[in-house]
Design a protein around this motif. Structure first.
Motif, PDB file in Angstrom:
ATOM      1  N   PRO A 104      -0.290   8.430 -10.197  1.00  0.00           N
ATOM      2  CA  PRO A 104      -1.081   7.364 -10.558  1.00  0.00           C
ATOM      3  C   PRO A 104      -0.190   6.151 -10.842  1.00  0.00           C
ATOM      4  O   PRO A 104       0.761   6.245 -11.390  1.00  0.00           O
ATOM      5  N   GLY A 105      -1.046   4.981 -10.980  1.00  0.00           N
ATOM      6  CA  GLY A 105       0.089   3.635 -11.147  1.00  0.00           C
ATOM      7  C   GLY A 105       0.585   2.930 -10.110  1.00  0.00           C
ATOM      8  O   GLY A 105       0.302   3.206  -8.650  1.00  0.00           O
ATOM      9  N   THR A 106       1.595   2.157 -10.340  1.00  0.00           N
ATOM     10  CA  THR A 106       2.284   1.420  -9.195  1.00  0.00           C
ATOM     11  C   THR A 106       3.735   2.291  -9.276  1.00  0.00           C
ATOM     12  O   THR A 106       4.306   2.399 -10.136  1.00  0.00           O
ATOM     13  N   VAL A 107       3.955   2.746  -7.779  1.00  0.00           N
ATOM     14  CA  VAL A 107       5.301   3.146  -7.771  1.00  0.00           C
ATOM     15  C   VAL A 107       5.931   2.245  -6.862  1.00  0.00           C
ATOM     16  O   VAL A 107       5.629   1.926  -5.553  1.00  0.00           O
ATOM     17  N   ASN A 108       7.366   1.676  -7.410  1.00  0.00           N
ATOM     18  CA  ASN A 108       8.173   0.844  -6.248  1.00  0.00           C
ATOM     19  C   ASN A 108       9.219   1.756  -5.759  1.00  0.00           C
ATOM     20  O   ASN A 108       9.666   2.919  -6.095  1.00  0.00           O
ATOM     21  N   THR A 123      -5.315  10.094 -11.469  1.00  0.00           N
ATOM     22  CA  THR A 123      -4.778  11.382 -11.176  1.00  0.00           C
ATOM     23  C   THR A 123      -3.908  11.116  -9.951  1.00  0.00           C
ATOM     24  O   THR A 123      -4.032  10.224  -9.227  1.00  0.00           O
ATOM     25  N   THR A 124      -2.973  12.221  -9.783  1.00  0.00           N
ATOM     26  CA  THR A 124      -2.135  12.176  -8.572  1.00  0.00           C
ATOM     27  C   THR A 124      -3.077  12.569  -7.183  1.00  0.00           C
ATOM     28  O   THR A 124      -4.030  13.418  -7.448  1.00  0.00           O
ATOM     29  N   VAL A 125      -2.984  11.876  -6.199  1.00  0.00           N
ATOM     30  CA  VAL A 125      -3.778  11.819  -5.152  1.00  0.00           C
ATOM     31  C   VAL A 125      -2.758  12.401  -3.857  1.00  0.00           C
ATOM     32  O   VAL A 125      -1.610  12.066  -3.753  1.00  0.00           O
ATOM     33  N   ALA A 182     -16.712   5.287   1.592  1.00  0.00           N
ATOM     34  CA  ALA A 182     -15.397   5.774   1.063  1.00  0.00           C
ATOM     35  C   ALA A 182     -14.898   5.121   0.085  1.00  0.00           C
ATOM     36  O   ALA A 182     -15.024   3.592  -0.105  1.00  0.00           O
ATOM     37  N   THR A 183     -14.293   5.702  -0.796  1.00  0.00           N
ATOM     38  CA  THR A 183     -13.551   4.913  -1.926  1.00  0.00           C
ATOM     39  C   THR A 183     -12.142   5.039  -2.002  1.00  0.00           C
ATOM     40  O   THR A 183     -11.781   5.984  -2.117  1.00  0.00           O
ATOM     41  N   TYR A 184     -11.409   4.048  -1.725  1.00  0.00           N
ATOM     42  CA  TYR A 184      -9.986   3.958  -1.622  1.00  0.00           C
ATOM     43  C   TYR A 184      -9.314   3.877  -2.858  1.00  0.00           C
ATOM     44  O   TYR A 184      -9.400   2.894  -3.779  1.00  0.00           O
ATOM     45  N   THR A 185      -8.284   4.844  -3.077  1.00  0.00           N
ATOM     46  CA  THR A 185      -7.528   4.662  -4.342  1.00  0.00           C
ATOM     47  C   THR A 185      -6.203   4.295  -4.166  1.00  0.00           C
ATOM     48  O   THR A 185      -5.312   4.037  -5.328  1.00  0.00           O
ATOM     49  N   VAL A 186      -5.448   4.462  -3.006  1.00  0.00           N
ATOM     50  CA  VAL A 186      -4.143   4.404  -2.852  1.00  0.00           C
ATOM     51  C   VAL A 186      -3.827   3.424  -2.092  1.00  0.00           C
ATOM     52  O   VAL A 186      -4.337   3.311  -0.729  1.00  0.00           O
ATOM     53  N   LYS A 187      -3.018   2.146  -2.163  1.00  0.00           N
ATOM     54  CA  LYS A 187      -2.899   1.056  -1.255  1.00  0.00           C
ATOM     55  C   LYS A 187      -1.251   0.987  -1.166  1.00  0.00           C
ATOM     56  O   LYS A 187      -0.499   0.955  -2.399  1.00  0.00           O
ATOM     57  N   PRO A 188      -0.564   0.681   0.114  1.00  0.00           N
ATOM     58  CA  PRO A 188       0.847   0.531   0.198  1.00  0.00           C
ATOM     59  C   PRO A 188       0.790  -0.862  -0.279  1.00  0.00           C
ATOM     60  O   PRO A 188       0.114  -1.884   0.140  1.00  0.00           O
ATOM     61  N   VAL A 189       2.200  -1.091  -0.491  1.00  0.00           N
ATOM     62  CA  VAL A 189       2.675  -2.447  -0.785  1.00  0.00           C
ATOM     63  C   VAL A 189       4.068  -2.589  -0.331  1.00  0.00           C
ATOM     64  O   VAL A 189       4.791  -1.454  -0.424  1.00  0.00           O
ATOM     65  N   LEU A 190       4.519  -3.728   0.191  1.00  0.00           N
ATOM     66  CA  LEU A 190       6.117  -3.887   0.449  1.00  0.00           C
ATOM     67  C   LEU A 190       6.807  -4.534  -0.912  1.00  0.00           C
ATOM     68  O   LEU A 190       6.260  -5.560  -1.371  1.00  0.00           O
ATOM     69  N   ASN A 191       7.479  -3.765  -1.376  1.00  0.00           N
ATOM     70  CA  ASN A 191       8.312  -4.240  -2.679  1.00  0.00           C
ATOM     71  C   ASN A 191       9.081  -5.536  -2.383  1.00  0.00           C
ATOM     72  O   ASN A 191       8.927  -6.219  -3.152  1.00  0.00           O
ATOM     73  N   ASP A 219      19.936  -7.876  12.785  1.00  0.00           N
ATOM     74  CA  ASP A 219      18.573  -8.563  12.668  1.00  0.00           C
ATOM     75  C   ASP A 219      17.377  -7.606  12.551  1.00  0.00           C
ATOM     76  O   ASP A 219      16.429  -7.660  12.753  1.00  0.00           O
ATOM     77  N   SER A 220      17.810  -6.304  12.116  1.00  0.00           N
ATOM     78  CA  SER A 220      16.838  -5.387  11.693  1.00  0.00           C
ATOM     79  C   SER A 220      16.520  -5.746  10.148  1.00  0.00           C
ATOM     80  O   SER A 220      17.118  -6.542   9.608  1.00  0.00           O
ATOM     81  N   TRP A 221      15.518  -5.007   9.663  1.00  0.00           N
ATOM     82  CA  TRP A 221      15.073  -5.376   8.101  1.00  0.00           C
ATOM     83  C   TRP A 221      15.165  -3.972   7.773  1.00  0.00           C
ATOM     84  O   TRP A 221      14.681  -2.930   8.242  1.00  0.00           O
ATOM     85  N   THR A 222      15.575  -3.937   6.304  1.00  0.00           N
ATOM     86  CA  THR A 222      15.506  -2.602   5.347  1.00  0.00           C
ATOM     87  C   THR A 222      14.268  -3.106   4.657  1.00  0.00           C
ATOM     88  O   THR A 222      14.154  -3.963   3.892  1.00  0.00           O
ATOM     89  N   VAL A 223      13.172  -2.216   4.978  1.00  0.00           N
ATOM     90  CA  VAL A 223      11.885  -2.825   4.051  1.00  0.00           C
ATOM     91  C   VAL A 223      11.870  -1.470   2.816  1.00  0.00           C
ATOM     92  O   VAL A 223      12.199  -0.220   3.160  1.00  0.00           O
ATOM     93  N   VAL A 224      11.497  -1.921   1.592  1.00  0.00           N
ATOM     94  CA  VAL A 224      11.652  -1.155   0.471  1.00  0.00           C
ATOM     95  C   VAL A 224       9.764  -1.085   0.313  1.00  0.00           C
ATOM     96  O   VAL A 224       9.283  -1.951  -0.095  1.00  0.00           O
ATOM     97  N   VAL A 225       9.438   0.088   0.271  1.00  0.00           N
ATOM     98  CA  VAL A 225       7.893   0.158   0.321  1.00  0.00           C
ATOM     99  C   VAL A 225       7.361   1.264  -0.818  1.00  0.00           C
ATOM    100  O   VAL A 225       8.036   2.256  -1.085  1.00  0.00           O
ATOM    101  N   GLY A 226       6.452   0.725  -1.464  1.00  0.00           N
ATOM    102  CA  GLY A 226       5.839   1.332  -2.609  1.00  0.00           C
ATOM    103  C   GLY A 226       4.289   1.643  -2.450  1.00  0.00           C
ATOM    104  O   GLY A 226       3.768   1.354  -1.317  1.00  0.00           O
TER     105      GLY A 226
END
Length: 187
Positions: free
Chosen positions: A100-104, A73-75, A42-51, A59-66
């Protein structure tokens, strides 16, 4: 005629063999050219990131994910094994369409401390983003950061749809009352 005469049976057999070979070659070309068939890996093209993340007073966390989409192309990745957030209460947060690209700031989630220690994560296209583990290499959100609203952006659209339905029902009722008072027919 040049050479010995050929039998019609030999010509038919040669023609069948030629057609069979042509069909086999075309089938192999078709298999090699069709998406997903040419390679077993498999070729992976979309990777999650923690912004970034923000520690809250409780004590909870608000996580901003991109995410980063390395294709041109749009996947589209539907929710399921290749696009799922854990625990299940976050299942509706991740998007299913990836530009496509980086989305924060694709989405945010408020994750309790117990969720963090039990492996709160986003599995996307073969990658796993464990929020707690990723925080060690990420940064806290600067105080000037305007955090996106929790969710996937459908809240306002759903609110407008509900308002439209309620408005249509109220208009219809008012019209029926007006017609009843004037004695007219409702067509």
């Amino acid at each position: 005629m040049h050479g010995p005469p050929r039998s019609s049976t030999a010509r038919r057999l040669r023609a069948r063999a030629s057609r069979g070979a042509l069909v086999a070659v075309l089938a192999l070309i078709g298999l090699a050219a069709s998406p997903g068939m040419a390679s077993a890996a498999a070729t992976y093209t979309v990777k999650p990131v923690l912004n970034c993340y923000e520690e809250n007073a409780d004590d909870s966390w608000t996580v901003v994910v991109g995410y980063v989409n390395s294709s041109r192309t749009t996947v589209h990745i539907p929710r399921g094994a290749d696009n799922q957030a854990h625990p299940s209460k976050f299942a509706s947060l991740p998007p299913t369409s990836f530009k496509p690209g980086t989305v924060n700031g694709a989405f945010t989630a408020v994750v309790s401390l117990s969720d963090l220690y039990s492996g709160a994560r986003w599995v996307l296209d073969g990658y796993t983003l464990d929020y707690r583990a990723a925080a060690s290499s990420s940064r806290t959100c600067p105080s000037s950061t305007e955090l996106p609203a929790q969710g996937n952006g459908l809240g306002p659209a759903i609110g407008l749809a509900v308002a439209g339905v309620v408005g249509a029902v109220l208009v219809r009722r008012a019209r029926k009352r007006a017609l009843a008072v004037t004695g007219g027919d409702d067509a």
